[in-house]
Design a protein around this motif. Sequence first.
Motif, PDB file in Angstrom:
ATOM      1  N   ALA A 138      -3.310   6.288  11.969  1.00 47.76           N
ATOM      2  CA  ALA A 138      -4.271   5.684  11.047  1.00 47.76           C
ATOM      3  C   ALA A 138      -4.430   4.152  10.633  1.00 47.76           C
ATOM      4  N   ALA A 139      -3.197   3.680  11.188  1.00 45.36           N
ATOM      5  CA  ALA A 139      -3.532   2.246  10.251  1.00 45.36           C
ATOM      6  C   ALA A 139      -3.646   1.862  11.835  1.00 45.36           C
ATOM      7  N   GLN A 140      -3.273   1.560  12.776  1.00 50.20           N
ATOM      8  CA  GLN A 140      -3.790   1.957  14.122  1.00 50.20           C
ATOM      9  C   GLN A 140      -5.267   1.612  14.485  1.00 50.20           C
ATOM     10  N   ALA A 141      -5.679   2.630  14.430  1.00 51.64           N
ATOM     11  CA  ALA A 141      -7.005   3.357  14.102  1.00 51.64           C
ATOM     12  C   ALA A 141      -7.990   2.109  13.457  1.00 51.64           C
ATOM     13  N   ASN A 142      -7.317   2.336  12.235  1.00 49.10           N
ATOM     14  CA  ASN A 142      -8.262   1.277  11.361  1.00 49.10           C
ATOM     15  C   ASN A 142      -9.130   0.234  11.338  1.00 49.10           C
ATOM     16  N   ASP A 143      -6.899  -0.685  12.162  1.00 50.77           N
ATOM     17  CA  ASP A 143      -7.013  -1.923  12.563  1.00 50.77           C
ATOM     18  C   ASP A 143      -8.074  -2.320  14.005  1.00 50.77           C
ATOM     19  N   TYR A 144      -7.541  -1.570  15.075  1.00 52.26           N
ATOM     20  CA  TYR A 144      -8.906  -0.917  16.258  1.00 52.26           C
ATOM     21  C   TYR A 144     -10.104  -1.315  15.553  1.00 52.26           C
ATOM     22  N   VAL A 145     -11.049   0.003  14.060  1.00 49.57           N
ATOM     23  CA  VAL A 145     -12.497  -0.395  14.364  1.00 49.57           C
ATOM     24  C   VAL A 145     -12.797  -1.308  13.401  1.00 49.57           C
ATOM     25  N   LYS A 146     -11.715  -1.633  12.675  1.00 50.07           N
ATOM     26  CA  LYS A 146     -11.889  -3.094  12.079  1.00 50.07           C
ATOM     27  C   LYS A 146     -11.865  -4.255  12.943  1.00 50.07           C
ATOM     28  N   GLN A 203       5.581   9.502   8.751  1.00 49.11           N
ATOM     29  CA  GLN A 203       5.693   7.732   9.041  1.00 49.11           C
ATOM     30  C   GLN A 203       4.815   7.054  10.570  1.00 49.11           C
ATOM     31  N   HIS A 204       4.719   8.744  11.825  1.00 50.38           N
ATOM     32  CA  HIS A 204       4.323   8.326  12.607  1.00 50.38           C
ATOM     33  C   HIS A 204       3.215   8.141  12.971  1.00 50.38           C
ATOM     34  N   ALA A 205       2.320   9.189  11.556  1.00 47.22           N
ATOM     35  CA  ALA A 205       1.209   9.888  10.928  1.00 47.22           C
ATOM     36  C   ALA A 205       0.483   8.377  10.471  1.00 47.22           C
ATOM     37  N   ARG A 206       0.828   7.845   9.695  1.00 47.31           N
ATOM     38  CA  ARG A 206       0.251   6.819   9.090  1.00 47.31           C
ATOM     39  C   ARG A 206       0.121   5.626   9.835  1.00 47.31           C
ATOM     40  N   ASP A 207       1.241   5.342  10.607  1.00 45.33           N
ATOM     41  CA  ASP A 207       1.277   4.187  11.677  1.00 45.33           C
ATOM     42  C   ASP A 207       0.095   4.599  12.741  1.00 45.33           C
ATOM     43  N   MET A 256       1.271  -1.273  -0.066  1.00 41.79           N
ATOM     44  CA  MET A 256      -0.027  -0.504   0.191  1.00 41.79           C
ATOM     45  C   MET A 256       0.900   1.083   0.201  1.00 41.79           C
ATOM     46  N   PHE A 257       1.766   1.038   0.968  1.00 35.66           N
ATOM     47  CA  PHE A 257       2.935   2.291   0.922  1.00 35.66           C
ATOM     48  C   PHE A 257       4.252   2.174   0.102  1.00 35.66           C
ATOM     49  N   ASN A 258       4.242   1.179  -0.642  1.00 31.51           N
ATOM     50  CA  ASN A 258       5.462   0.587  -1.011  1.00 31.51           C
ATOM     51  C   ASN A 258       5.855   1.890  -2.209  1.00 31.51           C
ATOM     52  N   LYS A 259       5.271   2.726  -3.325  1.00 29.03           N
ATOM     53  CA  LYS A 259       5.894   3.537  -4.263  1.00 29.03           C
ATOM     54  C   LYS A 259       5.975   4.510  -3.020  1.00 29.03           C
ATOM     55  N   LYS A 260       5.465   5.195  -2.434  1.00 28.22           N
ATOM     56  CA  LYS A 260       6.120   5.956  -0.879  1.00 28.22           C
ATOM     57  C   LYS A 260       6.831   5.632  -0.440  1.00 28.22           C
ATOM     58  N   THR A 261       7.364   5.218  -0.528  1.00 28.12           N
ATOM     59  CA  THR A 261       8.226   4.493   0.686  1.00 28.12           C
ATOM     60  C   THR A 261       9.233   4.556  -0.269  1.00 28.12           C
ATOM     61  N   ASP A 262       9.242   3.958  -1.294  1.00 25.03           N
ATOM     62  CA  ASP A 262      10.504   3.651  -2.085  1.00 25.03           C
ATOM     63  C   ASP A 262      11.024   5.131  -2.695  1.00 25.03           C
ATOM     64  N   LYS A 263      10.306   6.675  -2.673  1.00 25.72           N
ATOM     65  CA  LYS A 263      10.502   7.814  -3.725  1.00 25.72           C
ATOM     66  C   LYS A 263      10.940   8.167  -2.222  1.00 25.72           C
ATOM     67  N   VAL A 264      10.214   7.886  -0.531  1.00 25.60           N
ATOM     68  CA  VAL A 264      10.684   8.523   0.473  1.00 25.60           C
ATOM     69  C   VAL A 264      12.382   8.418   0.932  1.00 25.60           C
ATOM     70  N   GLU A 265      12.536   6.563  -0.035  1.00 30.58           N
ATOM     71  CA  GLU A 265      14.216   6.442   0.571  1.00 30.58           C
ATOM     72  C   GLU A 265      15.515   6.529  -0.342  1.00 30.58           C
TER      73      GLU A 265
END
Length: 102
Positions: free
Chosen positions: A70-78, A64-68, A1-10
């Motif tokens: 958001a992912a934790q909130a998404n997992d919790y709601v699921k 990265q912290h914001a993405r983390d 999901m974040f692979n393209k953005k992660t590659d650009k950041v790297e």
Amino acid sequence: MFNKKTDKVEKSIDQDVTLLADTLDEVLQSAGSKSKDELDKLRSKAQGVLRDTRARFNGDKISQHARDAAAQANDYVKDNPWYGVGAGAAIGIVIGVLLGRR
């Protein structure tokens, strides 16, 4: 999901570190053969590159912290969908009461 953005950041981080290393290498190699004015220019250039690189590293960490989060909130709601519904209803009621006062 974040692979393209992660590659650009790297790639961006790699470019920043390379530019910083090249600038610092230039400063170190020319320390004895340049005049004081030229050394001051090189030093200010190195400081600018270092400042920009630090700013990018800090920005990448924040995003990265914001993405983390958001992912934790998404997992919790699921995992707990009714808590998500309850929280959404509570927020809606508070906003409705605040808007109804006007």
